[in-house]
Motif scaffolding. Structure first.
Motif, PDB file in Angstrom:
ATOM      1  N   GLY A 155     -12.243   5.189  -3.118  1.00  0.00           N
ATOM      2  CA  GLY A 155     -12.406   5.222  -1.671  1.00  0.00           C
ATOM      3  C   GLY A 155     -11.219   4.633  -0.935  1.00  0.00           C
ATOM      4  N   THR A 156     -10.698   3.514  -1.438  1.00  0.00           N
ATOM      5  CA  THR A 156      -9.558   2.853  -0.798  1.00  0.00           C
ATOM      6  C   THR A 156      -8.327   3.745  -0.801  1.00  0.00           C
ATOM      7  OG1 THR A 156     -10.374   0.657  -1.440  1.00  0.00           O
ATOM      8  CG2 THR A 156      -8.041   0.837  -0.881  1.00  0.00           C
ATOM      9  N   VAL A 157      -8.012   4.316  -1.950  1.00  0.00           N
ATOM     10  CA  VAL A 157      -6.840   5.199  -2.063  1.00  0.00           C
ATOM     11  C   VAL A 157      -7.011   6.434  -1.177  1.00  0.00           C
ATOM     12  CG1 VAL A 157      -5.530   6.707  -3.616  1.00  0.00           C
ATOM     13  CG2 VAL A 157      -6.227   4.423  -4.378  1.00  0.00           C
ATOM     14  N   ALA A 158      -8.196   7.062  -1.258  1.00  0.00           N
ATOM     15  CA  ALA A 158      -8.434   8.298  -0.512  1.00  0.00           C
ATOM     16  C   ALA A 158      -8.354   8.081   0.992  1.00  0.00           C
ATOM     17  CB  ALA A 158      -9.802   8.875  -0.884  1.00  0.00           C
ATOM     18  N   PHE A 159      -8.994   7.020   1.491  1.00  0.00           N
ATOM     19  CA  PHE A 159      -8.983   6.785   2.936  1.00  0.00           C
ATOM     20  C   PHE A 159      -7.633   6.268   3.424  1.00  0.00           C
ATOM     21  CE2 PHE A 159     -13.763   6.483   4.110  1.00  0.00           C
ATOM     22  CZ  PHE A 159     -13.723   7.801   4.533  1.00  0.00           C
ATOM     23  N   ALA A 160      -6.936   5.501   2.598  1.00  0.00           N
ATOM     24  CA  ALA A 160      -5.595   5.039   2.981  1.00  0.00           C
ATOM     25  C   ALA A 160      -4.671   6.241   3.161  1.00  0.00           C
ATOM     26  CB  ALA A 160      -5.037   4.083   1.924  1.00  0.00           C
ATOM     27  N   ILE A 161      -4.748   7.191   2.234  1.00  0.00           N
ATOM     28  CA  ILE A 161      -3.935   8.405   2.317  1.00  0.00           C
ATOM     29  C   ILE A 161      -4.367   9.257   3.503  1.00  0.00           C
ATOM     30  CG2 ILE A 161      -3.433  10.603   1.164  1.00  0.00           C
ATOM     31  CD1 ILE A 161      -3.459   9.097  -1.489  1.00  0.00           C
ATOM     32  N   SER A 162      -5.681   9.365   3.696  1.00  0.00           N
ATOM     33  CA  SER A 162      -6.208  10.141   4.820  1.00  0.00           C
ATOM     34  C   SER A 162      -5.704   9.597   6.155  1.00  0.00           C
ATOM     35  CB  SER A 162      -7.743  10.120   4.795  1.00  0.00           C
ATOM     36  OG  SER A 162      -8.290  10.672   5.973  1.00  0.00           O
ATOM     37  N   GLY A 163      -5.772   8.271   6.319  1.00  0.00           N
ATOM     38  CA  GLY A 163      -5.291   7.650   7.548  1.00  0.00           C
ATOM     39  C   GLY A 163      -3.799   7.826   7.741  1.00  0.00           C
ATOM     40  N   ALA A 164      -3.046   7.712   6.645  1.00  0.00           N
ATOM     41  CA  ALA A 164      -1.594   7.871   6.719  1.00  0.00           C
ATOM     42  C   ALA A 164      -1.222   9.307   7.100  1.00  0.00           C
ATOM     43  CB  ALA A 164      -0.959   7.497   5.385  1.00  0.00           C
ATOM     44  N   ILE A 165      -1.947  10.286   6.561  1.00  0.00           N
ATOM     45  CA  ILE A 165      -1.677  11.693   6.883  1.00  0.00           C
ATOM     46  C   ILE A 165      -1.916  11.963   8.364  1.00  0.00           C
ATOM     47  CG2 ILE A 165      -2.520  14.062   6.548  1.00  0.00           C
ATOM     48  CD1 ILE A 165      -2.938  13.388   3.595  1.00  0.00           C
ATOM     49  N   VAL A 166      -3.037  11.427   8.900  1.00  0.00           N
ATOM     50  CA  VAL A 166      -3.327  11.595  10.328  1.00  0.00           C
ATOM     51  C   VAL A 166      -2.235  10.950  11.172  1.00  0.00           C
ATOM     52  CG1 VAL A 166      -4.900  10.922  12.196  1.00  0.00           C
ATOM     53  CG2 VAL A 166      -5.833  11.809  10.048  1.00  0.00           C
ATOM     54  N   ALA A 167      -1.776   9.763  10.778  1.00  0.00           N
ATOM     55  CA  ALA A 167      -0.715   9.072  11.523  1.00  0.00           C
ATOM     56  C   ALA A 167       0.569   9.892  11.538  1.00  0.00           C
ATOM     57  CB  ALA A 167      -0.461   7.694  10.896  1.00  0.00           C
ATOM     58  N   MET A 168       0.889  10.515  10.405  1.00  0.00           N
ATOM     59  CA  MET A 168       2.098  11.350  10.338  1.00  0.00           C
ATOM     60  C   MET A 168       1.939  12.610  11.179  1.00  0.00           C
ATOM     61  SD  MET A 168       3.108  11.006   6.316  1.00  0.00           S
ATOM     62  CE  MET A 168       3.326   9.379   5.567  1.00  0.00           C
ATOM     63  N   ILE A 226      -0.612   0.842   9.504  1.00  0.00           N
ATOM     64  CA  ILE A 226      -1.771   0.294  10.209  1.00  0.00           C
ATOM     65  C   ILE A 226      -2.940   1.271  10.158  1.00  0.00           C
ATOM     66  CG2 ILE A 226      -2.674  -0.300  12.492  1.00  0.00           C
ATOM     67  CD1 ILE A 226       0.026  -1.582  13.121  1.00  0.00           C
ATOM     68  N   LEU A 227      -2.684   2.546  10.445  1.00  0.00           N
ATOM     69  CA  LEU A 227      -3.770   3.525  10.464  1.00  0.00           C
ATOM     70  C   LEU A 227      -4.332   3.738   9.057  1.00  0.00           C
ATOM     71  CD1 LEU A 227      -5.095   5.010  12.774  1.00  0.00           C
ATOM     72  CD2 LEU A 227      -3.777   7.036  12.181  1.00  0.00           C
ATOM     73  N   GLY A 228      -3.459   3.700   8.050  1.00  0.00           N
ATOM     74  CA  GLY A 228      -3.927   3.841   6.675  1.00  0.00           C
ATOM     75  C   GLY A 228      -4.824   2.688   6.260  1.00  0.00           C
ATOM     76  N   LEU A 229      -4.422   1.468   6.587  1.00  0.00           N
ATOM     77  CA  LEU A 229      -5.206   0.284   6.219  1.00  0.00           C
ATOM     78  C   LEU A 229      -6.515   0.206   6.995  1.00  0.00           C
ATOM     79  CD1 LEU A 229      -2.360  -2.399   5.961  1.00  0.00           C
ATOM     80  CD2 LEU A 229      -3.671  -1.411   4.074  1.00  0.00           C
ATOM     81  N   VAL A 230      -6.454   0.527   8.285  1.00  0.00           N
ATOM     82  CA  VAL A 230      -7.672   0.501   9.101  1.00  0.00           C
ATOM     83  C   VAL A 230      -8.684   1.514   8.588  1.00  0.00           C
ATOM     84  CG1 VAL A 230      -8.584   1.120  11.368  1.00  0.00           C
ATOM     85  CG2 VAL A 230      -6.652  -0.437  11.210  1.00  0.00           C
ATOM     86  N   THR A 231      -8.204   2.686   8.191  1.00  0.00           N
ATOM     87  CA  THR A 231      -9.100   3.717   7.666  1.00  0.00           C
ATOM     88  C   THR A 231      -9.728   3.273   6.345  1.00  0.00           C
ATOM     89  OG1 THR A 231      -7.658   5.402   8.663  1.00  0.00           O
ATOM     90  CG2 THR A 231      -9.293   6.162   7.073  1.00  0.00           C
ATOM     91  N   ALA A 232      -8.927   2.606   5.520  1.00  0.00           N
ATOM     92  CA  ALA A 232      -9.410   2.188   4.201  1.00  0.00           C
ATOM     93  C   ALA A 232     -10.411   1.042   4.273  1.00  0.00           C
ATOM     94  CB  ALA A 232      -8.227   1.791   3.322  1.00  0.00           C
ATOM     95  N   PHE A 238      -9.632  16.889   2.239  1.00  0.00           N
ATOM     96  CA  PHE A 238     -10.105  16.660   0.876  1.00  0.00           C
ATOM     97  C   PHE A 238     -10.137  15.169   0.563  1.00  0.00           C
ATOM     98  CE2 PHE A 238      -9.182  16.480  -3.801  1.00  0.00           C
ATOM     99  CZ  PHE A 238     -10.429  16.912  -4.212  1.00  0.00           C
ATOM    100  N   PHE A 239      -9.078  14.463   0.913  1.00  0.00           N
ATOM    101  CA  PHE A 239      -9.045  13.010   0.687  1.00  0.00           C
ATOM    102  C   PHE A 239     -10.093  12.308   1.542  1.00  0.00           C
ATOM    103  CE2 PHE A 239      -4.837  13.859  -1.136  1.00  0.00           C
ATOM    104  CZ  PHE A 239      -4.904  13.063  -2.265  1.00  0.00           C
ATOM    105  N   ASP A 240     -10.314  12.834   2.743  1.00  0.00           N
ATOM    106  CA  ASP A 240     -11.342  12.267   3.609  1.00  0.00           C
ATOM    107  C   ASP A 240     -12.720  12.433   2.969  1.00  0.00           C
ATOM    108  OD1 ASP A 240     -11.999  11.108   6.281  1.00  0.00           O
ATOM    109  OD2 ASP A 240     -13.174  12.932   6.451  1.00  0.00           O
ATOM    110  N   ALA A 241     -12.963  13.591   2.348  1.00  0.00           N
ATOM    111  CA  ALA A 241     -14.246  13.848   1.681  1.00  0.00           C
ATOM    112  C   ALA A 241     -14.430  12.919   0.478  1.00  0.00           C
ATOM    113  CB  ALA A 241     -14.320  15.308   1.226  1.00  0.00           C
ATOM    114  N   ILE A 242     -13.351  12.685  -0.268  1.00  0.00           N
ATOM    115  CA  ILE A 242     -13.409  11.774  -1.416  1.00  0.00           C
ATOM    116  C   ILE A 242     -13.722  10.357  -0.939  1.00  0.00           C
ATOM    117  CG2 ILE A 242     -12.019  10.662  -3.212  1.00  0.00           C
ATOM    118  CD1 ILE A 242     -10.528  13.299  -3.544  1.00  0.00           C
TER     119      ILE A 242
END
Length: 207
Positions: free
Chosen positions: A10-23, A34-40, A92-96
């Motif tokens: 969950g931590t890896v998936a949401f961190a990546i998900s947040g980072a992708i949205v930020a980019m 910040i967005l990756g950590l907040v999401t995770a 997909f990462f968000d779903a994971i």
């Protein structure tokens, strides 16, 4: 063991998900972290508040913060030509992350001997809380508040665990796969919850 694995996934998936949205929103490197950590960790913080666990308990997850930071760093270092394809993987990462954290939140509440309602709420908040904060900070309408099915799958995971339908590690991993599959299916086939919109009526009256 299952708890630890779900936390890492969950931590890896949401961190990546947040980072992708930020980019996607053209945030700078600080904004991406910040967005990756907040999401995770946002979902876990909200869950802790509502089930009586000090939010400061999150700081005990030092290793998870390092895992999240490493995941974001690796993603940030990817060449742009590859990241363009990675954007498609955001959902997909968000779903994971949704599935892993929903199960983790439900297990957490179960260990604290909370009632079924609290277990389901813990699953929903842990699974979708980080995504809600991510979308709000990115200036987007939170996915969980739209008609597409999102939090329902987290609630389903909470119910399955609260009623002891799945208890052993194999059952929990199977539940994880089922939740991810259902979430992706709801995106691909555009499954929707009923919507009652007043937008057009307001527009009609204003005319």
């Amino acid at each position: 063991m299952t708890w630890d694995v779900m936390t890492i996934i969950g931590t890896v998936a949401f961190a990546i998900s947040g980072a992708i949205v930020a980019m996607e929103e053209d945030y700078d490197i600080l904004g991406v972290y910040i967005l990756g950590l907040v999401t995770a960790f946002g979902g876990g913080a909200i869950r802790n508040l509502l089930i009586g666990v000090p939010v400061s308990a999150l700081w005990e997850q030092g290793i998870m913060f390092q895992v999240a930071m490493l995941s974001i760093t690796i993603l940030f270092l990817f060449p742009n030509r590859l990241l363009k394809h990675w954007k498609r993987w955001g959902n997909f990462f968000d779903a994971i992350g949704l599935a892993a954290f929903a199960i983790q939140g439900a297990l957490y509440a179960t260990e604290m001997n909370h009632p079924i309602s609290a277990i389901v709420v813990a699953a929903v908040l842990t699974g979708s809380g980080g995504g809600i904060i991510r979308d709000l900070l990115a200036g987007r309408k939170p996915v969980v508040l739209q008609s597409e099915i999102y939090a329902v799958w987290a609630a389903l995971a909470g119910l399955a665990i609260s009623f002891s339908i799945v208890t052993d590690p194999l059952g929990l991993y199977t539940l994880f796969v089922v939740i991810v599959t259902l979430r992706m299916a709801s995106l691909i086939y555009k499954w929707r919850l009923p919507v009652k919109s007043l937008g057009r009526q307001k527009e009609h009256h204003s005319m």
